[in-house]
Design a protein around this motif. Structure first.
Motif, PDB file in Angstrom:
ATOM      1  N   PRO A  51      20.237   4.986  -2.506  1.00  0.00           N
ATOM      2  CA  PRO A  51      19.340   4.928  -1.356  1.00  0.00           C
ATOM      3  C   PRO A  51      19.622   6.022  -0.339  1.00  0.00           C
ATOM      4  CG  PRO A  51      20.008   2.724  -1.969  1.00  0.00           C
ATOM      5  CD  PRO A  51      20.815   3.661  -2.826  1.00  0.00           C
ATOM      6  N   GLY A  52      18.559   6.668   0.111  1.00  0.00           N
ATOM      7  CA  GLY A  52      18.670   7.763   1.056  1.00  0.00           C
ATOM      8  C   GLY A  52      18.593   9.127   0.414  1.00  0.00           C
ATOM      9  N   ASP A  53      18.794   9.209  -0.906  1.00  0.00           N
ATOM     10  CA  ASP A  53      18.706  10.499  -1.585  1.00  0.00           C
ATOM     11  C   ASP A  53      17.284  11.050  -1.526  1.00  0.00           C
ATOM     12  OD1 ASP A  53      21.351  10.560  -2.217  1.00  0.00           O
ATOM     13  OD2 ASP A  53      21.105  10.167  -4.363  1.00  0.00           O
ATOM     14  N   LEU A  54      17.198  12.360  -1.424  1.00  0.00           N
ATOM     15  CA  LEU A  54      15.915  13.061  -1.398  1.00  0.00           C
ATOM     16  C   LEU A  54      15.417  13.271  -2.819  1.00  0.00           C
ATOM     17  CD1 LEU A  54      16.989  15.885   1.102  1.00  0.00           C
ATOM     18  CD2 LEU A  54      16.121  13.595   1.647  1.00  0.00           C
ATOM     19  N   VAL A  55      14.101  13.322  -2.962  1.00  0.00           N
ATOM     20  CA  VAL A  55      13.482  13.535  -4.276  1.00  0.00           C
ATOM     21  C   VAL A  55      12.539  14.726  -4.194  1.00  0.00           C
ATOM     22  CG1 VAL A  55      12.004  12.541  -6.072  1.00  0.00           C
ATOM     23  CG2 VAL A  55      13.643  11.089  -4.853  1.00  0.00           C
ATOM     24  N   GLY A  56      12.665  15.634  -5.168  1.00  0.00           N
ATOM     25  CA  GLY A  56      11.778  16.782  -5.273  1.00  0.00           C
ATOM     26  C   GLY A  56      11.083  16.794  -6.612  1.00  0.00           C
TER      27      GLY A  56
ATOM     28  N   VAL B   4      10.643  18.208  -0.183  1.00  0.00           N
ATOM     29  CA  VAL B   4      11.003  16.804  -0.368  1.00  0.00           C
ATOM     30  C   VAL B   4       9.721  15.976  -0.432  1.00  0.00           C
ATOM     31  CG1 VAL B   4      12.192  14.814   0.620  1.00  0.00           C
ATOM     32  CG2 VAL B   4      13.191  17.101   0.834  1.00  0.00           C
ATOM     33  N   VAL B   5       9.504  15.318  -1.575  1.00  0.00           N
ATOM     34  CA  VAL B   5       8.276  14.542  -1.761  1.00  0.00           C
ATOM     35  C   VAL B   5       8.516  13.043  -1.632  1.00  0.00           C
ATOM     36  CG1 VAL B   5       7.225  16.323  -3.201  1.00  0.00           C
ATOM     37  CG2 VAL B   5       8.535  14.479  -4.283  1.00  0.00           C
ATOM     38  N   GLY B   6       9.772  12.629  -1.549  1.00  0.00           N
ATOM     39  CA  GLY B   6      10.061  11.208  -1.417  1.00  0.00           C
ATOM     40  C   GLY B   6      11.542  10.962  -1.248  1.00  0.00           C
ATOM     41  N   ARG B   7      11.895   9.701  -1.137  1.00  0.00           N
ATOM     42  CA  ARG B   7      13.295   9.291  -0.994  1.00  0.00           C
ATOM     43  C   ARG B   7      13.537   8.036  -1.822  1.00  0.00           C
ATOM     44  NH1 ARG B   7      15.959  11.595   3.590  1.00  0.00           N
ATOM     45  NH2 ARG B   7      14.543  12.871   4.828  1.00  0.00           N
ATOM     46  N   ILE B   8      14.739   7.939  -2.363  1.00  0.00           N
ATOM     47  CA  ILE B   8      15.138   6.713  -3.050  1.00  0.00           C
ATOM     48  C   ILE B   8      15.428   5.648  -2.001  1.00  0.00           C
ATOM     49  CG2 ILE B   8      16.920   5.640  -4.480  1.00  0.00           C
ATOM     50  CD1 ILE B   8      17.162   8.258  -5.991  1.00  0.00           C
TER      51      ILE B   8
ATOM     52  N   GLY C 179       0.786  -1.224   0.000  1.00  0.00           N
ATOM     53  CA  GLY C 179       0.000   0.000   0.000  1.00  0.00           C
ATOM     54  C   GLY C 179       0.817   1.272   0.000  1.00  0.00           C
ATOM     55  N   ARG C 180       2.120   1.148  -0.216  1.00  0.00           N
ATOM     56  CA  ARG C 180       2.989   2.331  -0.250  1.00  0.00           C
ATOM     57  C   ARG C 180       2.937   2.990  -1.625  1.00  0.00           C
ATOM     58  NH1 ARG C 180       6.756  -1.581   2.970  1.00  0.00           N
ATOM     59  NH2 ARG C 180       6.403  -2.770   1.057  1.00  0.00           N
TER      60      ARG C 180
ATOM     61  N   GLN D 262      10.168   5.858  -2.703  1.00  0.00           N
ATOM     62  CA  GLN D 262       8.978   5.839  -1.855  1.00  0.00           C
ATOM     63  C   GLN D 262       8.556   7.279  -1.634  1.00  0.00           C
ATOM     64  OE1 GLN D 262       9.121   3.475   1.708  1.00  0.00           O
ATOM     65  NE2 GLN D 262       7.121   4.177   2.425  1.00  0.00           N
ATOM     66  N   PHE D 263       7.323   7.587  -2.035  1.00  0.00           N
ATOM     67  CA  PHE D 263       6.814   8.948  -1.951  1.00  0.00           C
ATOM     68  C   PHE D 263       6.029   9.172  -0.666  1.00  0.00           C
ATOM     69  CE2 PHE D 263       7.257   8.647  -6.629  1.00  0.00           C
ATOM     70  CZ  PHE D 263       8.016   9.790  -6.842  1.00  0.00           C
TER      71      PHE D 263
END
Length: 216
Positions: A67-72, A81-85, A54-55, A98-99
Motif C-alpha cells: 500500500p502506497g506504492d506508485l503504479v506506472g 504515475v497512473v495509480g497507487r496500490i 465508482g472508483r 486505485q487508478f
C-alpha cells in the motif's frame, strides 16, 4: 522497453502539462515504485474496472507492491504515475490498485486477451491461457487444485514479470498468475489464485475494490 525510472518520471507533473492517457487492461505491463519514485517491480495487470463506489480499480499480484506504492504504465511512460496500490494481501497474493481516471483509459482487450466476464477455473484436463507483459500469450493444461482451494495449478508458461497476468478460460477471467514451481520457468507448473477467492476477500474487507466488476 521502458525503464521503471522512465515510467515514474511523471511524478509531480503539474496540472498545466498535457499528460497522455495510458490504455490499460488485463495483460498490460505495469511498474511499481515506492513513494520516493524508486523502482521496485515489473508486473502485469490482471483486470481493470469499477468498484461499487465508482472508483477505477485494478488487480495485480500482491508481491508486486505494498500500500502506497506508485503504479506506472510500462508502455506509456509519459503518463507518469497512473495509480497507487491501496491494499496488498500476502496470503492470497493479490493487490488492489486505485487508478487516476484522468490518466487511464480502461480496456477489456490487451494482446490476445479479451475479458468479458468472471468465472470458475477450468478443471483437469481443461486448457487455460494467460496474457503477461513478459511472455505474452501462453496456454497449458489445468491440473486442478491440490493444496488450497484458492489456488489452481496449470502448465501455462510464466516467467518473472508475468505476475498478476490474467488467467482465462476463453474470454472468462478465472484467476491471476502468481508463481511457478521448481527452479526453471516454463517447466514447473504455474500457480494461480482464483479470481472468485480474491473478490470474496475484497468484499469481506470492504473499502476500495468492494463490488468490483471488470469493464464490459
Amino acid at each position: 522497453m521502458a525503464t521503471i525510472a522512465a515510467v515514474m518520471a511523471g511524478v509531480g507533473v503539474g496540472t498545466a502539462s498535457a499528460v497522455p492517457v495510458a490504455v490499460l487492461g488485463g495483460g498490460s505491463g505495469i511498474m511499481t515504485a515506492d513513494s520516493a519514485g524508486t523502482g521496485k517491480f515489473e508486473c502485469t495487470l490482471t483486470t481493470i474496472g469499477y468498484d461499487a463506489g465508482g472508483r477505477l480499480v485494478g488487480l495485480t499480484a500482491g508481491h508486486c507492491g505494498v500500500p502506497g506504492d506508485l503504479v506506472g504504465a510500462e508502455y506509456s511512460p509519459d503518463s507518469g504515475v497512473v495509480g497507487r496500490i491501496v491494499s496488498s494481501v500476502p496470503g492470497l497474493d493479490y493487490a488492489v490498485i486505485q487508478f487516476d481516471p484522468s490518466r487511464v483509459a480502461p480496456t477489456n482487450h490487451v494482446g490476445n486477451a479479451t475479458i468479458t466476464g468472471l468465472g470458475s477455473p477450468a478443471t483437469f484436463p481443461g486448457v487455460m491461457c494467460k496474457e503477461g507483459r513478459t511472455t505474452g500469450t501462453t496456454c497449458g493444461i489445468t491440473y486442478g487444485q491440490f493444496f488450497q482451494n484458492s489456488k489452481t495449478y496449470t502448465q501455462i508458461c510464466v516467467v518473472q514479470g508475468d505476475s498478476g497476468g490474467p488467467v482465462l478460460a476463453g474470454t472468462t477471467l478465472v484467476g491471476m498468475v502468481n508463481a511457478y514451481l521448481g527452479p526453471f520457468s516454463c517447466v514447473g507448473p504455474e500457480v494461480g489464485t482464483d479470481i472468485g477467492a480474491i473478490l470474496d476477500d475484497i468484499n469481506r474487507g470492504g473499502g476500495v475494490g468492494t463490488g468490483f466488476a471488470p469493464i464490459p
